[in-house]
Design a protein around this motif. Structure first.
Motif, PDB file in Angstrom:
ATOM      1  N   ALA A 118       0.828  -1.203   0.000  1.00 28.74           N
ATOM      2  CA  ALA A 118       0.000   0.000   0.000  1.00 28.74           C
ATOM      3  C   ALA A 118       0.867   1.260   0.000  1.00 28.74           C
ATOM      4  N   ALA A 119       2.038   1.172   0.603  1.00 25.94           N
ATOM      5  CA  ALA A 119       2.961   2.315   0.558  1.00 25.94           C
ATOM      6  C   ALA A 119       3.362   2.609  -0.881  1.00 25.94           C
ATOM      7  N   GLY A 120       3.469   1.542  -1.699  1.00 21.03           N
ATOM      8  CA  GLY A 120       3.800   1.736  -3.107  1.00 21.03           C
ATOM      9  C   GLY A 120       2.702   2.451  -3.869  1.00 21.03           C
ATOM     10  N   LEU A 121       1.444   2.316  -3.413  1.00 22.21           N
ATOM     11  CA  LEU A 121       0.335   3.000  -4.073  1.00 22.21           C
ATOM     12  C   LEU A 121       0.396   4.511  -3.871  1.00 22.21           C
ATOM     13  N   ARG A 122       1.179   4.950  -2.907  1.00 19.94           N
ATOM     14  CA  ARG A 122       1.331   6.392  -2.671  1.00 19.94           C
ATOM     15  C   ARG A 122       2.546   6.970  -3.389  1.00 19.94           C
ATOM     16  N   SER A 123       3.247   6.129  -4.137  1.00 17.65           N
ATOM     17  CA  SER A 123       4.435   6.595  -4.846  1.00 17.65           C
ATOM     18  C   SER A 123       4.060   7.534  -5.991  1.00 17.65           C
ATOM     19  N   PRO A 124       4.869   8.573  -6.248  1.00 20.16           N
ATOM     20  CA  PRO A 124       4.624   9.423  -7.420  1.00 20.16           C
ATOM     21  C   PRO A 124       4.945   8.708  -8.729  1.00 20.16           C
ATOM     22  N   ASP A 125       5.635   7.579  -8.649  1.00 20.81           N
ATOM     23  CA  ASP A 125       6.010   6.806  -9.827  1.00 20.81           C
ATOM     24  C   ASP A 125       4.855   5.869 -10.198  1.00 20.81           C
ATOM     25  N   ALA A 126       4.256   6.104 -11.370  1.00 25.74           N
ATOM     26  CA  ALA A 126       3.113   5.290 -11.794  1.00 25.74           C
ATOM     27  C   ALA A 126       3.497   3.820 -11.953  1.00 25.74           C
ATOM     28  N   GLY A 127       4.729   3.548 -12.392  1.00 22.73           N
ATOM     29  CA  GLY A 127       5.175   2.169 -12.544  1.00 22.73           C
ATOM     30  C   GLY A 127       5.154   1.417 -11.233  1.00 22.73           C
ATOM     31  N   ILE A 128       5.571   2.063 -10.164  1.00 21.97           N
ATOM     32  CA  ILE A 128       5.557   1.427  -8.844  1.00 21.97           C
ATOM     33  C   ILE A 128       4.118   1.176  -8.405  1.00 21.97           C
ATOM     34  N   ARG A 129       3.230   2.125  -8.672  1.00 17.89           N
ATOM     35  CA  ARG A 129       1.820   1.940  -8.284  1.00 17.89           C
ATOM     36  C   ARG A 129       1.197   0.776  -9.059  1.00 17.89           C
ATOM     37  N   ARG A 130       1.572   0.625 -10.328  1.00 20.43           N
ATOM     38  CA  ARG A 130       1.043  -0.494 -11.122  1.00 20.43           C
ATOM     39  C   ARG A 130       1.498  -1.832 -10.550  1.00 20.43           C
TER      40      ARG A 130
ATOM     41  N   ARG B 129      -1.027  -4.800  -8.859  1.00 24.37           N
ATOM     42  CA  ARG B 129      -1.046  -6.171  -9.377  1.00 24.37           C
ATOM     43  C   ARG B 129      -0.777  -7.174  -8.256  1.00 24.37           C
ATOM     44  N   ALA B 130       0.121  -6.830  -7.363  1.00 24.50           N
ATOM     45  CA  ALA B 130       0.432  -7.728  -6.250  1.00 24.50           C
ATOM     46  C   ALA B 130      -0.713  -7.773  -5.247  1.00 24.50           C
ATOM     47  N   ILE B 131      -1.290  -6.613  -4.933  1.00 21.80           N
ATOM     48  CA  ILE B 131      -2.400  -6.573  -3.973  1.00 21.80           C
ATOM     49  C   ILE B 131      -3.586  -7.360  -4.497  1.00 21.80           C
ATOM     50  N   ALA B 132      -3.801  -7.318  -5.810  1.00 22.18           N
ATOM     51  CA  ALA B 132      -4.929  -8.028  -6.413  1.00 22.18           C
ATOM     52  C   ALA B 132      -4.857  -9.529  -6.172  1.00 22.18           C
ATOM     53  N   GLU B 133      -3.666 -10.047  -5.907  1.00 25.01           N
ATOM     54  CA  GLU B 133      -3.501 -11.484  -5.703  1.00 25.01           C
ATOM     55  C   GLU B 133      -3.495 -11.877  -4.223  1.00 25.01           C
ATOM     56  N   LEU B 134      -3.697 -10.897  -3.336  1.00 25.32           N
ATOM     57  CA  LEU B 134      -3.683 -11.184  -1.908  1.00 25.32           C
ATOM     58  C   LEU B 134      -5.108 -11.258  -1.367  1.00 25.32           C
TER      59      LEU B 134
ATOM     60  N   ASP C 141      -9.505  -8.503   3.902  1.00 21.81           N
ATOM     61  CA  ASP C 141     -10.183  -7.206   3.885  1.00 21.81           C
ATOM     62  C   ASP C 141      -9.220  -6.049   3.627  1.00 21.81           C
ATOM     63  N   GLU C 142      -7.990  -6.148   4.131  1.00 26.86           N
ATOM     64  CA  GLU C 142      -7.033  -5.062   3.919  1.00 26.86           C
ATOM     65  C   GLU C 142      -6.700  -4.913   2.436  1.00 26.86           C
ATOM     66  N   ALA C 143      -6.549  -6.032   1.763  1.00 31.76           N
ATOM     67  CA  ALA C 143      -6.275  -5.985   0.328  1.00 31.76           C
ATOM     68  C   ALA C 143      -7.467  -5.386  -0.412  1.00 31.76           C
TER      69      ALA C 143
END
Length: 330
Positions: A181-193, A197-202, A205-207
């Protein structure tokens, strides 16, 4: 002032003061009758100058050169010190992260420590095959630390290695969602992507909460997979984005299937039909209307029947023909 008194007042040991003397860096200007070193006020000021420059990381030789030449240019030397300090801090930060990774794995013995160290070395390899091997190798020894894998996922650009990391992360358990989730706050769109993708496989409820939060991401390559994953978990907030994917023609078949599941299994039928109605009302593009018609056909017959019948009389003949064929097939 004798050497012992100078040492007490300056905080510099008598041993170091004698060393400065032997190097010619700070030589006492006087000697007592008994031959003891006697420092003047100028000598003491020079000691403090030496200590001040030492605190910046200068070597004794560099300090001697600087004090010997009043025109000595400091900019180049200071710039070099900055670069070396930055390199050292980077190495120290890397060491700190390794130690934290080992600590978070709660090692039961040195074999566990060595296993994590080996994983970290493997993940640092410039070769994708070696990184992938490092992820898959410990599988028989049990899960590896989730936060280590999560950080690696956010940094990995190779598709095969990223897939292996996501697999291992889903297997590892632990609090991986927080790191991702920390990666989702990154200004880098590649990191957010990579994060989404990883969260989608977890599971969990947190995911699901992180997926819903990503629906508002400005990058469509983040919010679209978030919508597909969130919709598959029954999150109605994904409906508008999924309908938009049908309109755009981006993974429209998959989006239509998820919308059908939301309408059928998750009590979102009214919301799904409302989204379709809005999109049909807002576009006259035949290609878009055909995609929406085909997506409607994925819904349960009672739900979409009336709308499909209306589309058989659409002003565009192509849309009407597609709708008629779908109605006949149902």
């Amino acid at each position: 002032m004798l050497i012992g008194e100078v040492a007490r007042r300056s905080g510099v040991s008598t041993r170091m003061l004698r060393h400065y003397d032997s190097l010619g860096l700070v030589r006492p200007t006087g000697r007592t009758v008994g031959g003891y070193r006697e420092y003047s006020e100028a000598d003491i000021r020079r000691i403090f100058h030496v200590e001040g420059l030492r605190s910046l990381g200068l070597s004794l030789r560099q300090i001697g050169d600087a004090l010997a030449d009043p025109d000595f240019p400091p900019a180049v030397l200071v710039g070099d010190l900055i670069r070396r300090t930055e390199d050292r801090l980077k190495r120290e930060q890397e060491l700190l992260e390794r130690l934290r990774a080992i600590d978070s794995s709660a090692p039961g013995g040195w074999q566990d420590v060595l296993r994590v160290v080996e994983l970290l070395h493997g993940l640092d390899s410039p070769h994708a095959a070696r990184r992938q091997q490092a992820v898959l190798a410990p599988a028989e020894d049990g899960p590896v630390p989730a936060d280590v894998l999560a950080k690696a996922v956010l940094a990995e650009s190779d598709a095969n290695v990223a897939g292996a990391l996501r697999w291992a992360l889903a297997r590892a358990g632990g609090d991986a969602v927080a790191s991702l989730a920390a990666g989702l706050r990154s200004p880098d769109a590649g990191i957010r992507r990579r994060a989404i993708r990883a969260i989608a496989e977890l599971p969990g409820d947190e995911a699901a909460s992180a997926l819903v939060g990503a629906l508002g991401d400005p990058d469509p390559a983040v919010r679209r997979p978030a919508a597909l994953a969130a919709g598959n978990r029954g999150e109605s907030a994904a409906v508008p984005i999924l309908a938009g994917m049908v309109v755009e023609g981006t993974n429209d078949v998959e989006a239509a299937e998820v919308l059908s599941s939301l309408a059928t299994d998750h009590g979102c039928a009214d919301q799904v039909m409302s989204a379709f109605a809005t999109e049909l009302a807002n576009t006259a593009d035949p290609a878009v209307r055909i995609r929406l018609t085909q997506a409607l056909a994925e819904l349960p017959p009672p739900l979409a029947h009336d709308t499909l019948r209306q589309l058989t009389r659409d002003e565009d003949p192509a849309v009407a023909r597609v709708a008629a064929a779908l109605v006949a097939g149902r």
